[in-house]
Scaffold this motif. Structure first.
Motif, mmCIF file in Angstrom:
data_model
loop_
_atom_site.group_PDB
_atom_site.id
_atom_site.type_symbol
_atom_site.label_atom_id
_atom_site.label_comp_id
_atom_site.label_asym_id
_atom_site.label_seq_id
_atom_site.Cartn_x
_atom_site.Cartn_y
_atom_site.Cartn_z
ATOM 1 N N MET A 103 0.848 -1.188 0.000
ATOM 2 C CA MET A 103 0.000 0.000 0.000
ATOM 3 C C MET A 103 0.883 1.237 0.000
ATOM 4 O O MET A 103 2.014 1.213 0.475
ATOM 5 N N LYS A 104 0.301 2.333 -0.476
ATOM 6 C CA LYS A 104 0.981 3.635 -0.395
ATOM 7 C C LYS A 104 0.239 4.473 0.635
ATOM 8 O O LYS A 104 -0.981 4.630 0.571
ATOM 9 N N LEU A 105 0.999 4.984 1.604
ATOM 10 C CA LEU A 105 0.401 5.811 2.651
ATOM 11 C C LEU A 105 0.165 7.222 2.109
ATOM 12 O O LEU A 105 1.075 7.839 1.559
ATOM 13 N N LYS A 106 -1.074 7.731 2.248
ATOM 14 C CA LYS A 106 -1.382 9.050 1.691
ATOM 15 C C LYS A 106 -1.507 10.135 2.765
ATOM 16 O O LYS A 106 -0.919 11.190 2.659
ATOM 17 N N THR A 107 -2.314 9.849 3.805
ATOM 18 C CA THR A 107 -2.555 10.843 4.864
ATOM 19 C C THR A 107 -2.563 10.154 6.230
ATOM 20 O O THR A 107 -3.053 9.034 6.349
ATOM 21 N N VAL A 108 -2.026 10.829 7.235
ATOM 22 C CA VAL A 108 -2.128 10.341 8.617
ATOM 23 C C VAL A 108 -2.729 11.450 9.464
ATOM 24 O O VAL A 108 -2.235 12.585 9.453
ATOM 25 N N GLU A 109 -3.786 11.112 10.180
ATOM 26 C CA GLU A 109 -4.434 12.072 11.073
ATOM 27 C C GLU A 109 -4.130 11.662 12.512
ATOM 28 O O GLU A 109 -4.368 10.512 12.891
ATOM 29 N N LEU A 110 -3.588 12.595 13.279
ATOM 30 C CA LEU A 110 -3.334 12.363 14.713
ATOM 31 C C LEU A 110 -4.420 13.100 15.483
ATOM 32 O O LEU A 110 -4.439 14.335 15.514
ATOM 33 N N ARG A 111 -5.335 12.335 16.055
ATOM 34 C CA ARG A 111 -6.516 12.935 16.707
ATOM 35 C C ARG A 111 -6.443 12.679 18.202
ATOM 36 O O ARG A 111 -6.305 11.543 18.658
ATOM 37 N N ARG A 112 -6.518 13.745 18.961
ATOM 38 C CA ARG A 112 -6.488 13.636 20.432
ATOM 39 C C ARG A 112 -7.907 13.761 20.958
ATOM 40 O O ARG A 112 -8.639 14.672 20.562
ATOM 41 N N ILE A 113 -8.270 12.840 21.853
ATOM 42 C CA ILE A 113 -9.588 12.917 22.476
ATOM 43 C C ILE A 113 -9.439 12.823 23.997
ATOM 44 O O ILE A 113 -8.434 12.307 24.499
ATOM 45 N N ALA A 114 -10.408 13.316 24.725
ATOM 46 C CA ALA A 114 -10.414 13.256 26.187
ATOM 47 C C ALA A 114 -11.715 12.611 26.634
ATOM 48 O O ALA A 114 -12.797 13.089 26.309
ATOM 49 N N LEU A 115 -11.577 11.480 27.351
ATOM 50 C CA LEU A 115 -12.761 10.758 27.831
ATOM 51 C C LEU A 115 -12.797 10.781 29.350
ATOM 52 O O LEU A 115 -11.843 10.339 30.004
ATOM 53 N N PRO A 116 -13.896 11.269 29.940
ATOM 54 C CA PRO A 116 -14.007 11.183 31.401
ATOM 55 C C PRO A 116 -14.190 9.727 31.839
ATOM 56 O O PRO A 116 -14.900 8.962 31.181
ATOM 57 N N LEU A 117 -13.532 9.333 32.935
ATOM 58 C CA LEU A 117 -13.715 7.980 33.488
ATOM 59 C C LEU A 117 -14.969 7.955 34.357
ATOM 60 O O LEU A 117 -15.290 8.955 35.009
ATOM 61 N N VAL A 118 -15.662 6.828 34.399
ATOM 62 C CA VAL A 118 -16.885 6.750 35.208
ATOM 63 C C VAL A 118 -16.580 6.890 36.697
ATOM 64 O O VAL A 118 -17.425 7.337 37.470
ATOM 65 N N ARG A 119 -15.362 6.501 37.117
ATOM 66 C CA ARG A 119 -14.911 6.741 38.490
ATOM 67 C C ARG A 119 -13.399 6.910 38.449
ATOM 68 O O ARG A 119 -12.744 6.381 37.552
ATOM 69 N N PRO A 120 -12.830 7.674 39.404
ATOM 70 C CA PRO A 120 -11.376 7.853 39.407
ATOM 71 C C PRO A 120 -10.678 6.496 39.502
ATOM 72 O O PRO A 120 -11.190 5.582 40.164
ATOM 73 N N PHE A 121 -9.548 6.342 38.813
ATOM 74 C CA PHE A 121 -8.787 5.083 38.832
ATOM 75 C C PHE A 121 -7.463 5.351 39.534
ATOM 76 O O PHE A 121 -6.612 6.063 39.020
ATOM 77 N N ARG A 122 -7.317 4.778 40.750
ATOM 78 C CA ARG A 122 -6.097 5.009 41.526
ATOM 79 C C ARG A 122 -5.195 3.790 41.488
ATOM 80 O O ARG A 122 -5.631 2.664 41.740
ATOM 81 N N THR A 123 -3.942 4.012 41.149
ATOM 82 C CA THR A 123 -2.932 2.956 41.150
ATOM 83 C C THR A 123 -1.781 3.428 42.026
ATOM 84 O O THR A 123 -1.811 4.544 42.548
ATOM 85 N N SER A 124 -0.740 2.582 42.149
ATOM 86 C CA SER A 124 0.409 2.966 42.986
ATOM 87 C C SER A 124 1.136 4.179 42.415
ATOM 88 O O SER A 124 1.918 4.809 43.107
ATOM 89 N N PHE A 125 0.870 4.520 41.125
ATOM 90 C CA PHE A 125 1.579 5.673 40.554
ATOM 91 C C PHE A 125 0.699 6.911 40.396
ATOM 92 O O PHE A 125 1.117 7.903 39.792
ATOM 93 N N GLY A 126 -0.504 6.897 40.940
ATOM 94 C CA GLY A 126 -1.314 8.110 40.897
ATOM 95 C C GLY A 126 -2.776 7.845 40.631
ATOM 96 O O GLY A 126 -3.186 6.698 40.444
ATOM 97 N N VAL A 127 -3.556 8.924 40.602
ATOM 98 C CA VAL A 127 -4.989 8.800 40.365
ATOM 99 C C VAL A 127 -5.350 9.555 39.084
ATOM 100 O O VAL A 127 -4.821 10.636 38.822
ATOM 101 N N GLN A 128 -6.207 8.940 38.270
ATOM 102 C CA GLN A 128 -6.649 9.548 37.013
ATOM 103 C C GLN A 128 -8.169 9.652 37.005
ATOM 104 O O GLN A 128 -8.858 8.735 37.448
ATOM 105 N N THR A 129 -8.692 10.763 36.479
ATOM 106 C CA THR A 129 -10.142 10.918 36.361
ATOM 107 C C THR A 129 -10.556 10.997 34.900
ATOM 108 O O THR A 129 -11.734 11.067 34.576
#
Ligand code: NPQ
Ligand code: MG
Length: 368
Positions: free
Chosen positions: A1-27
């Motif tokens: 195949m020949k690559l023509k276009t690449v789109e880098l799309r950033r999205i932000a999704l809220p978590l249904v509840r905070p996720f805490r691990t030994s390296f921090g908490v994410q929401t």
């Protein structure tokens, strides 16, 4: 195949509840999606790098930069691109496996869609559905933990994984084991939070019949994992340490682990993940499919991978609603503790344009 276009799309999704691990908490989950357009059709890939470099050295802003400045230019420069040629074309760039995995996955998706082949059949799946577990974050109290575990057990999850750290280990494990009984499949994940001094607390987990203890020590400390493996009956499993099939074979031969968590992003893509699966199979070591809180795009590919024969434990392939109110694809819904393996061409799912648009924070389009 020949690559023509690449789109880098950033999205932000809220978590249904905070996720805490030994390296921090994410929401919230900040996801980098890759959409490729080739002369034979389109494909999608999801980069599993997190917002911050705390799980591994990669992070989403860095993955975006290396893709834009190094990886995508190498693919545009090639006269022809196929999934198997991506890793060799990117071989002079060291590390950045999550970024490499994302672009390889998008190319593989485009290629398989063009040939009307599913990820599952291409990778070598032998099952039409996969058993699912769930990863449970560090809770504010034992009571809240028991409540959360009870809700997942009720939903049908076949295995519970507790996130642990020094000070949140023996007590929560004992409480869950006592509440849910000896038949609950239970394991723990420390995300490298222990060292030689705190290792004795892990030995105290040996009486709870855990399926495994995942990545207790630093990713580059295979020796400490070998020492623990020799001291306890419970299986030691590696996650962060395993960055390739070569490292997997080395860790196994050193006696550092007897189970491996396979995440394609961590090892540079689904093709290397299959090689890890195969080398573990040859050495008699079972694997299971990890998760990075993927959207439906990454989840679809993970479920296909988890259908290979040497995936012998339930994966962190949870349903969409474990993490997200609304997934960007049709949601993955648990049925009797299992998820169906997608059968359509490529990964078999695509983002819903309206949902995608609403969650998008930026789009960068790169042309050949
Ligand atoms: C693991 N995953 O096995 C990872 C770690 C991980 C399902 O436990 C936001 C916050 C996203 C924490 C993605 C699971 C994360 C995160 C992955 C932790 O080690
Ligand atoms: Mg882990």
């Amino acid at each position: 195949m020949k690559l023509k276009t690449v789109e880098l799309r950033r999205i932000a999704l809220p978590l249904v509840r905070p996720f805490r691990t030994s390296f921090g908490v994410q929401t919230r989950r900040d996801v980098l999606l890759i959409h490729v357009v080739t002369d034979e059709g389109e494909g999608w890939g999801e980069c599993v790098a997190l917002t911050d470099p705390f799980y591994s050295s990669e992070y989403v802003e860095g993955a975006h930069a290396i893709l834009r400045d190094y990886l995508i230019p190498r693919l545009f420069a090639a006269p022809e691109v196929t999934a198997t040629s991506v890793a060799p074309l990117l071989g002079d760039v060291l590390g950045h496996r999550m970024a490499k995995a994302a672009i390889e996955t998008a190319i593989l998706d485009a290629e398989l869609r063009a040939h009307d082949i599913s990820f599952a059949s291409y990778l070598g799946a032998v099952r039409t559905e996969v058993e699912c577990g769930v990863s449970v974050g560090i809770a504010a109290s034992i009571d809240q933990l028991l409540e959360e575990v009870a809700s997942y057990v009720k939903e049908g999850y076949l295995r519970i994984k507790l996130k642990i750290e020094p000070g949140w280990d023996v007590e929560p494990v004992r409480a869950v084991r006592e509440s849910f009984g000896p038949d609950l499949r239970l394991q723990v994940d420390a995300n490298s939070a222990y060292d030689a001094a705190t290792s004795v607390q892990l030995e105290a987990l040996d009486e709870f019949s855990l399926l495994l203890i995942e990545q207790p020590f630093a990713e580059d400390d295979l020796h400490q994992h070998t020492v623990l493996s020799q001291r306890i009956r419970t299986a030691v499993c590696l996650d962060e340490s395993i960055t390739s099939a070569r490292v997997a074979a080395d860790a196994i031969r050193r006696g550092a682990c007897s189970v491996i968590n396979v995440k394609a992003g961590r090892m540079g893509g689904y093709l290397e993940a299959v090689r890890v699966h195969d080398v573990c199979d040859a050495l008699g070591i079972p694997v299971w499919c990890g998760g990075m809180l993927e959207t439906g795009i990454g989840r679809a590919a993970n479920v296909a991978l988890a259908a290979l024969p040497n995936f012998r434990y339930p994966g962190d392939t949870s349903a969409s609603d474990r993490y997200y109110e609304e997934d960007i694809t049709e949601p993955f819904v648990l049925r009797d503790g299992k998820l169906p393996v997608p059968t359509g061409p490529g990964m078999g799912v695509q983002p819903r344009p309206d949902v995608l648009q609403a969650l998008t924070t930026s789009v960068e389009t790169i042309q050949s």
